[in-house]
Design a protein around this motif. Structure first.
Motif, PDB file in Angstrom:
ATOM      1  N   HIS A 160       0.821  -1.205   0.000  1.00  0.00           N
ATOM      2  CA  HIS A 160       0.000   0.000   0.000  1.00  0.00           C
ATOM      3  C   HIS A 160       0.860   1.262   0.000  1.00  0.00           C
ATOM      4  N   ARG A 161       1.986   1.255   0.733  1.00  0.00           N
ATOM      5  CA  ARG A 161       2.885   2.414   0.706  1.00  0.00           C
ATOM      6  C   ARG A 161       3.475   2.601  -0.691  1.00  0.00           C
ATOM      7  N   ALA A 162       3.827   1.504  -1.342  1.00  0.00           N
ATOM      8  CA  ALA A 162       4.390   1.597  -2.686  1.00  0.00           C
ATOM      9  C   ALA A 162       3.359   2.131  -3.679  1.00  0.00           C
ATOM     10  N   LEU A 163       2.126   1.628  -3.593  1.00  0.00           N
ATOM     11  CA  LEU A 163       1.083   2.093  -4.493  1.00  0.00           C
ATOM     12  C   LEU A 163       0.767   3.569  -4.295  1.00  0.00           C
ATOM     13  N   ALA A 164       1.012   4.067  -3.070  1.00  0.00           N
ATOM     14  CA  ALA A 164       0.799   5.487  -2.788  1.00  0.00           C
ATOM     15  C   ALA A 164       1.997   6.337  -3.200  1.00  0.00           C
ATOM     16  N   THR A 168      10.437   4.404  -0.665  1.00  0.00           N
ATOM     17  CA  THR A 168      11.429   4.182   0.397  1.00  0.00           C
ATOM     18  C   THR A 168      10.752   3.707   1.676  1.00  0.00           C
ATOM     19  N   ASP A 169       9.545   4.205   1.928  1.00  0.00           N
ATOM     20  CA  ASP A 169       8.792   3.722   3.095  1.00  0.00           C
ATOM     21  C   ASP A 169       8.478   2.243   2.942  1.00  0.00           C
ATOM     22  N   ALA A 170       8.083   1.835   1.744  1.00  0.00           N
ATOM     23  CA  ALA A 170       7.731   0.434   1.506  1.00  0.00           C
ATOM     24  C   ALA A 170       8.920  -0.470   1.779  1.00  0.00           C
ATOM     25  N   ARG A 171      10.094  -0.073   1.317  1.00  0.00           N
ATOM     26  CA  ARG A 171      11.283  -0.893   1.553  1.00  0.00           C
ATOM     27  C   ARG A 171      11.611  -0.934   3.036  1.00  0.00           C
TER      28      ARG A 171
END
Length: 262
Positions: A160-164, A168-171
Motif C-alpha cells: 500500500h505504501r508503494a502504491l501510494a 522508500t517507506d515500503a522498503r
C-alpha cells in the motif's frame, strides 16, 4: 472490527445488508465473520458459549455474538467505548458485560481456563509485549477452546505504501523487524504470516488456520463497487474465495488466525 453488525450465524456480521454502505462493510469483514460462525458451531454446536472480546471497543463484534445467545464480556480500556457499547447493546436488546481493563488484566478478571473463545482483534499491534499478552489470553481459554486473532499484515502494508508512491517507506517497512516504515508510522507494529504463526506456536496454541482479510477490498477503487449493491456482493464473494489462497495472503490488509488451546 468495531463496525460489524449482524445476527445470523451463516452471515454473521453482514446483517442481511442490502444498502451500499452495508455491502461495503460486508466486503471488508465477511471473511472474519464466516470463520467465526464455523468456529462457534465447532465449539458449542449451537449451545451458548462464554466469549471474551479483549479490546472489543464499542461492541461491533460483541453485540452480534450476544444476539446469537452467547455470554459475551468486552474488556476495553476506554470508558467512552464502554459507554457506547452499553448503548449499542441496549438498542439491540441484548446484554453484554463491559469491563474497563487492558489485555494484561485478563488473568485477574477471569478464571483460568474458563473461557470458550477469546477474540483479540486489532490489539496485538499496540501491546508492549505480544507474547506476554497472548500468554494471558491462553491462560483464560479453556482446553479445547479457541482464540481468534486479527492482525495487520506487514507485507500488504509495504504494498500500500508503494502504491501510494512512498517507495522508500515500503522498503523500510519490509526490512523493519516490527513492520514499520519509520518514526512517523502511526502503526506500532505489523505482522507477517510467518511472524504471527511463530507467535501462536510460542504460546502453545495449535490447529492454527490463517485467512487473508481485505485481499481486494482495499485495492479495488471504491467507485467501482461502494455505490453498487450488486458489485459489493460480488466483492464479498471474491473476498471469501481469496481468503485461503496461500498465494494471496501477502496482499491481504489483515491476517485472521484461529487456533485452539490443546
Amino acid at each position: 472490527m468495531s463496525d460489524r453488525t449482524g445476527t445470523s450465524a451463516g452471515g454473521l456480521g453482514e446483517g442481511g445488508a442490502t444498502g451500499p454502505g452495508r455491502a461495503a462493510n460486508a466486503a471488508r469483514t465477511a471473511v472474519v465473520w464466516e470463520a467465526l460462525a464455523g468456529l462457534l458451531d465447532r465449539l458449542g454446536g449451537g449451545a451458548p458459549l462464554d466469549i471474551v472480546d479483549a479490546g472489543g471497543g464499542t461492541g461491533g463484534a460483541a453485540v452480534p455474538l450476544a444476539e446469537l445467545g452467547h455470554r459475551v464480556t468486552v474488556v476495553e480500556p476506554s470508558p467512552d467505548s464502554l459507554a457506547a457499547l452499553e448503548r449499542r447493546a441496549a438498542e439491540r436488546g441484548v446484554r453484554v458485560r463491559g469491563v474497563q481493563g487492558e489485555i494484561g488484566d485478563l488473568v485477574s478478571l477471569f478464571p483460568a481456563g474458563g473461557t470458550d473463545l477469546v477474540l483479540v482483534h486489532n490489539v496485538l499491534e499496540y501491546v508492549d509485549d505480544p507474547v506476554a499478552a497472548l500468554r494471558d489470553v491462553v491462560g483464560v481459554t479453556r482446553p479445547g477452546g479457541a482464540v481468534s486473532l486479527l492482525v495487520t499484515n506487514a507485507v500488504a502494508g509495504a504494498l500500500h505504501r508503494a502504491l501510494a508512491g512512498h517507495l522508500t517507506d515500503a522498503r523500510a517497512l519490509l526490512e523493519d523487524v516490527e513492520g514499520r516504515w519509520g518514526p512517523g508510522d502511526p502503526m506500532p507494529r505489523r505482522f507477517t504470516r510467518r511472524g504471527v504463526l511463530e507467535l501462536v506456536g510460542t504460546v502453545g496454541l495449535t490447529d492454527e488456520r490463517v485467512r487473508g482479510v481485505r485481499v481486494f477490498a482495499d485495492l479495488v477503487p471504491g467507485q467501482a463497487w461502494e455505490g453498487d449493491v450488486h458489485a459489493g456482493r460480488h466483492l464479498v464473494e471474491l473476498e471469501k474465495a481469496a481468503a485461503e489462497h496461500p498465494e494471496l495472503l501477502g496482499i491481504a490488509t489483515q491476517l485472521h488466525v484461529t487456533a485452539h488451546r490443546p
